[in-house]
Scaffold this active site. Structure first.
Site, PDB file in Angstrom:
ATOM      1  NE  ARG A   1      49.167 133.322 -10.592  1.00 34.37           N
ATOM      2  CZ  ARG A   1      48.763 132.083 -10.283  1.00 34.37           C
ATOM      3  NH1 ARG A   1      49.433 131.359  -9.409  1.00 34.37           N
ATOM      4  NH2 ARG A   1      47.710 131.548 -10.873  1.00 34.37           N
TER       5      ARG A   1
ATOM      6  CB  CYS B   1      44.647 132.806 -15.367  1.00 38.39           C
ATOM      7  SG  CYS B   1      44.391 131.048 -15.050  1.00 38.39           S
TER       8      CYS B   1
ATOM      9  NE  ARG C   1      38.896 123.739 -25.946  1.00 38.92           N
ATOM     10  CZ  ARG C   1      40.221 123.707 -25.895  1.00 38.92           C
ATOM     11  NH1 ARG C   1      40.942 124.679 -26.387  1.00 38.92           N
ATOM     12  NH2 ARG C   1      40.849 122.697 -25.337  1.00 38.92           N
TER      13      ARG C   1
ATOM     14  CB  CYS D   1      29.373 130.002 -30.012  1.00 42.99           C
ATOM     15  SG  CYS D   1      29.879 130.188 -28.296  1.00 42.99           S
TER      16      CYS D   1
ATOM     17  CB  CYS E   1      28.426 133.276 -26.465  1.00 44.47           C
ATOM     18  SG  CYS E   1      30.219 133.350 -26.257  1.00 44.47           S
TER      19      CYS E   1
ATOM     20  CG  HIS F   1      47.338 131.466 -19.343  1.00 35.82           C
ATOM     21  ND1 HIS F   1      48.406 130.702 -18.943  1.00 35.82           N
ATOM     22  CD2 HIS F   1      46.380 131.313 -18.411  1.00 35.82           C
ATOM     23  CE1 HIS F   1      48.091 130.095 -17.804  1.00 35.82           C
ATOM     24  NE2 HIS F   1      46.873 130.454 -17.453  1.00 35.82           N
ATOM     25  CD  GLU F   2      47.706 134.445 -13.731  1.00 33.07           C
ATOM     26  OE1 GLU F   2      47.003 133.611 -13.148  1.00 33.07           O
ATOM     27  OE2 GLU F   2      48.639 135.023 -13.163  1.00 33.07           O
TER      28      GLU F   2
ATOM     29  CB  CYS G   1      32.259 134.640 -30.117  1.00 30.23           C
ATOM     30  SG  CYS G   1      30.921 133.420 -30.058  1.00 30.23           S
TER      31      CYS G   1
ATOM     32  CB  CYS H   1      49.130 130.470 -14.384  1.00 23.80           C
ATOM     33  SG  CYS H   1      47.812 129.318 -14.170  1.00 23.80           S
ATOM     34  CG  HIS H   2      50.395 125.759 -10.861  1.00 16.48           C
ATOM     35  ND1 HIS H   2      51.468 125.062 -10.376  1.00 16.48           N
ATOM     36  CD2 HIS H   2      50.072 126.665  -9.919  1.00 16.48           C
ATOM     37  CE1 HIS H   2      51.775 125.512  -9.173  1.00 16.48           C
ATOM     38  NE2 HIS H   2      50.942 126.493  -8.872  1.00 16.48           N
ATOM     39  CB  THR H   3      47.862 126.329 -17.335  1.00 16.54           C
ATOM     40  OG1 THR H   3      46.855 126.326 -16.332  1.00 16.54           O
ATOM     41  CG2 THR H   3      47.375 125.543 -18.519  1.00 16.54           C
TER      42      THR H   3
END
Ligand code: APR
Ligand code: ZN
Length: 375
Positions: free
Chosen positions: A370, A175, A116, A101, A104, A68-69, A98, A46-48
């Site tokens: 992709r 993602c 985070r 928090c 959430c 992350h994908e 979670c 992915c681009h990130t």
């Protein structure tokens, strides 16, 4: 069995920014309390990932394992993990859930903040790391690090999915596809019979189109400077596709004329602050809503005349399409199994894991939607 042992396996290591990834043998430590070790079966780019590798990401930490994908199978679990067991089919979640928090607990957001800070620093929630290579510790990435045969994630950053699903396809739900689809359905909450425009017809834009179709939009205009993207966009539900370069006037003016006053919903799926402005200004006076999905470069700013907002347009943004990740991704997998989300349409190439640098080149040419790597 590998339970409790260090696993030696292959990973694509990013030693430093701007360098190609390097396939190395790494050691992956066993999962600690509330962690899960996974065998990754498929991962997409992915681009990130490219953005962090480019060195432009201020949060980037090197050396690291990007990605992350992904999708895979649980190998073993740490102490206190009851939700998962070896053999479960899973998808890592870069936005965790979670259930505890402030975020959430709110119905209004999916931005769980439990881990985070550590996630941003490239370490596990306890502040340590699970990867080493040639005696050096490697950083984690977005709580996932899927460019490895094995990875370790926090149990709040993982969901169990239907084992019937094909890893190669459902990794995309980690993602891009979920993000676009949810932007239309959750963030904009597009209504039946409305007019929508999608700026950028890559994976994120195409998934946004699917969301608009599902919501019953009556007009969906695709906007892209690359007309090669039009046929698939139309196949997935665009009623019209237009190229801003073909117009003398700014694209927002052209869109307002085409739609008798503007769009009900627009989506920016490019990551360009100028098209973000155009997308907002293409909205109908009084009620139009524009959603920013694309990620702009660090430090960039958006602008428009305040009059645009005073006269009833709304500017919004979304991360991971607003989906509460653990609750939603398994359901998205079910929808893909019913072909309501035709994931195969997004896969333009498949490569073996060791050709990962080729996959990055494909990402940069603009020719691929992709590329999926078989890990
Ligand atoms: N006007 C219209 N279309 C544009 C413009 C522009 N000025 N610039 C680029 N595009 C088009 C490209 O031709 C491409 O088809 O936007 C599309 C972007 O698609 P991809 O590069 O495939 O990106 P995608 O994976 O869909 O992600 C889109 O979301 O996740 C973020 O950082 C990511 O910002 C990126 C965005
Ligand atoms: Zn949370």
């Amino acid at each position: 069995s590998t339970v409790g042992q260090v696993i030696k396996c292959r990973a694509a290591v990013a030693w430093s920014p701007k360098e190609p990834l390097s396939i190395e043998e790494i050691e992956v430590a066993p999962p600690k309390a509330s962690e899960v070790r996974i065998k990754i079966c498929a991962t997409a780019l992915c681009h990130t990932d490219a953005y962090t590798l480019s060195g432009a990401d201020p949060e980037g930490t090197f050396p690291c394992v990007l990605g992350h994908e992904g999708a895979g199978i649980v190998e073993s679990v740490g102490e206190n993990v009851t939700e998962f067991q070896a053999g479960d089919h899973v998808i890592p979640l870069y936005i965790p859930q979670c259930y505890n928090c402030k975020f959430c607990s709110s119905r209004k957001t999916n931005l769980c903040s439990k881990i985070r800070l550590t996630q941003g620093r490239g370490v596990m929630p306890d502040g340590t790391r699970r990867f080493t290579c040639k005696g050096k510790e490697l950083f984690h990435f977005m709580g996932c690090s899927t460019f490895s045969e094995y990875t370790v994630v926090a149990d709040i950053s993982l969901c169990k999915v239907n084992p019937v699903a094909d890893f190669k396809k459902v990794c995309l739900l980690g993602c891009g596809v979920s993000t676009g689809y949810g932007a239309a359905l959750n963030t904009a909450a597009v209504e039946k019979g409305t007019k929508c425009a999608v700026f950028g017809l890559g994976a994120v834009g195409l998934a946004t189109i699917l969301g608009c179709v599902k919501a019953g939009a009556s007009k969906i205009i695709g906007v892209d400077i690359n007309e090669d993207k039009f046929p698939l966009a139309k196949k997935l539900g665009c009623t019209d596709c237009i190229n801003p370069k073909k117009f003398e006037k700014p694209i927002q003016e052209a869109l307002i004329e085409l739609t008798d006053g503007g769009l009900d919903y627009t989506f920016e799926c490019i990551g360009n602050v100028h098209t973000m402005r155009a997308a907002l200004e293409a909205c109908h006076k009084g009620w139009g809503t524009s959603v920013i999905i694309g990620v702009a470069g660090s430090g960039q700013e958006i602008s428009t005349r305040p009059f645009q907002l005073v006269t009833g347009r709304t500017w919004k943004g979304t991360a991971f399409g607003g989906w509460k990740s653990k609750d939603s991704v398994p359901q998205l997998v079910e929808q893909s199994l019913k072909n309501e989300i035709p994931l195969d349409q997004f896969i333009t190439s498949e490569l073996p894991f060791e050709k990962i640098n080729e996959a990055f080149e494909l990402l940069h040419t603009g020719k691929s939607i992709r590329t999926v790597l078989n890990v």
